[in-house]
Design an enzyme around this catalytic site. Structure first.
Site, mmCIF file in Angstrom:
data_model
loop_
_atom_site.group_PDB
_atom_site.id
_atom_site.type_symbol
_atom_site.label_atom_id
_atom_site.label_comp_id
_atom_site.label_asym_id
_atom_site.label_seq_id
_atom_site.Cartn_x
_atom_site.Cartn_y
_atom_site.Cartn_z
ATOM 1 N N LYS A 1 -6.101 4.739 -42.515
ATOM 2 C CA LYS A 1 -7.407 4.163 -42.855
ATOM 3 C C LYS A 1 -7.932 3.285 -41.704
ATOM 4 O O LYS A 1 -7.227 3.045 -40.731
ATOM 5 C CB LYS A 1 -7.297 3.392 -44.166
ATOM 6 C CG LYS A 1 -6.856 4.283 -45.353
ATOM 7 C CD LYS A 1 -7.898 5.308 -45.755
ATOM 8 C CE LYS A 1 -7.370 6.486 -46.545
ATOM 9 N NZ LYS A 1 -6.765 6.224 -47.828
HETATM 10 C C1 LIG Z 1 -6.410 6.797 -49.247
HETATM 11 C C2 LIG Z 1 -7.321 6.879 -50.418
HETATM 12 C C3 LIG Z 1 -7.034 6.255 -51.636
HETATM 13 C C4 LIG Z 1 -5.695 5.646 -51.932
HETATM 14 O O1 LIG Z 1 -5.357 4.634 -51.077
HETATM 15 P P1 LIG Z 1 -3.859 4.054 -51.159
HETATM 16 O O2 LIG Z 1 -3.991 2.738 -50.437
HETATM 17 O O3 LIG Z 1 -2.992 5.027 -50.455
HETATM 18 O O4 LIG Z 1 -3.523 3.894 -52.592
HETATM 19 C C5 LIG Z 1 -7.981 6.257 -52.627
HETATM 20 N N1 LIG Z 1 -9.155 6.876 -52.468
HETATM 21 C C6 LIG Z 1 -9.470 7.514 -51.335
HETATM 22 C C7 LIG Z 1 -10.816 8.147 -51.216
HETATM 23 C C8 LIG Z 1 -8.554 7.556 -50.286
HETATM 24 O O5 LIG Z 1 -8.844 8.230 -49.169
#
Ligand SMILES: *Cc1c(COP(=O)(O)O)cnc(C)c1O
Length: 382
Positions: free
Chosen positions: A187
């Site tokens: 991210k």
């Molecule tokens: C990565 C992601 C999540 C989940 O994030 P985590 O921190 O891994 O729980 C939720 N929604 C979207 C759109 C994502 O890309």
């Protein structure tokens, strides 16, 4: 493990010396887990989002979505509208809360929830909308806010892609009742795993901290401030807290988040120019008034050839991914909710055609040119 020499990696993180120094310093503290550095990060993120908002650091965005729903008392018997063009976490969190995910189709240009279709899907059982800011571009939050006010629904933003996104002058959390962020490894800022929730209603926010730590009345850090005091368990909570080590790693990244976004924006423009006039290759559009977080760059190729593109790009040493195949067609959701192909044609069409290609600040210009040439070469033989 280092990069393979002639491969263009799908992703390389931008964590470096500043994070090493910050984490090293944090390792010298008495508290490794939730404490002062988490607080510092929560305040810094609240400030970045525009203020007037409370932030709680959590172990993931999935946890943040789950707690958001619990914070608004959403549970069994309730329906929550969300997008089928997302990572499974958006819908899974609705199931964790005991509610029913109701998918609604997306806009063909952005892949974000289609507000008119959200409106048509509202029933007396609908309690909330979980909108997903796909690839970093915010949904039409003004229209969604207006719709949610009209039907007395909570508006929860899955901002996993969009901590640095902006649309019509607002950031995540400013129009939604809650916004959930992810700091997973790929991210826009990362602590390997991690997340946060931003909430504007302070009464709702007050419920969340205990829910993130087993329903304990005070965390270890708060108890440390005085001589020994017993703690109580006041509700059934979860183990969802963020640690000081993670917060230490996130603080320097938050300070440069816009610079890193700008670097991805520049690369995204190069891709857009390279593919703008190529018949048979499309990509999502950033709408007027939006500054996308530019989390991912995706191209949409003919559905019949997509998997061949994935294989051939891989063979040419280009890292690729698929974000996402429409989730209502994954086995579990198909069986649980009974959706068939054809239920959400726009999301299905995007899911059948999409390929994510490398986009990150350390992607070099020569590497990006290799990606473009490989895509065009694979495209020409179709
Ligand atoms: C990565 C992601 C999540 C989940 O994030 P985590 O921190 O891994 O729980 C939720 N929604 C979207 C759109 C994502 O890309």
């Amino acid at each position: 493990m280092s990069d393979k020499p002639d491969r263009v990696e799908f992703y390389r993180h931008s964590v470096g010396d500043e994070e090493v120094a910050a984490v090293t310093e944090a390792l010298g503290d008495i508290f490794l887990t939730t404490g002062a550095r988490v607080k510092q990060f929560e305040l810094a993120l609240a400030d970045y989002l525009g203020g007037g908002i409370d932030v709680l650091g959590l172990s993931s965005c999935t946890a943040a979505l789950h707690l958001a729903l619990l914070g608004f008392d959403i549970g069994p018997g309730d329906e929550v509208i969300t997008s089928p063009m997302t990572f499974v976490a958006s819908a899974n969190a609705i199931l964790y809360a005991g509610a029913t995910p109701v998918f609604v189709d997306v806009e063909p240009t952005t892949g974000n929830l289609d507000v008119a279709q959200v409106s048509a899907a509202v029933t007396p059982r609908t309690k909330a909308v979980v909108c997903v800011h796909l690839y970093g571009q915010l949904c039409d939050m003004r229209a969604l806010r207006e719709l949610c006010d009209r039907h007395d629904l909570r508006l929860i933003e899955d901002a996993a892609h969009a901590v640095d996104g902006l649309r019509d002058g607002v950031r995540p959390g400013q129009l939604g009742d809650a916004a959930a962020f992810s700091f997973h490894a790929v991210k826009n800022i990362t602590s390997a795993e991690g997340g946060a929730i931003a909430v504007r209603d302070s009464e709702v926010f007050a419920k969340l901290r205990p829910l993130s730590l087993h329903g304990q009345s005070a965390g270890a850090d708060a108890r440390y401030a005085s001589t020994y005091r017993h703690w109580d368990m006041v509700t059934l909570g979860y183990k969802y807290n963020l640690t000081n080590l993670q917060a230490a790693m996130l603080l320097p990244q938050l300070a440069r988040v816009d610079r890193q976004r700008d670097a991805r924006e520049r690369l995204a423009h190069v891709y857009e120019q390279a593919f703008a006039d190529v018949d048979g290759i499309e990509f999502p559009r950033v709408v007027d008034g939006a500054t996308s977080g530019r989390h991912l760059f995706t191209i949409w190729v003919p559905a019949a050839d997509r998997d061949r593109y994935l294989t051939e790009l891989g063979e040419r040493g280009i890292g690729v991914a698929v974000n996402y195949r429409a989730i209502h067609l994954l086995s579990y959701y198909q069986q649980r909710l009974g959706h068939l192909r054809g239920s959400f044609p726009v999301a299905e069409s995007i899911g059948d055609r999409t390929i994510s290609i490398p986009l990150y600040p350390s992607l070099r210009d020569d590497e990006q040119q290799r990606v473009i040439e490989a895509v065009l070469a694979v495209h020409r033989v179709s």
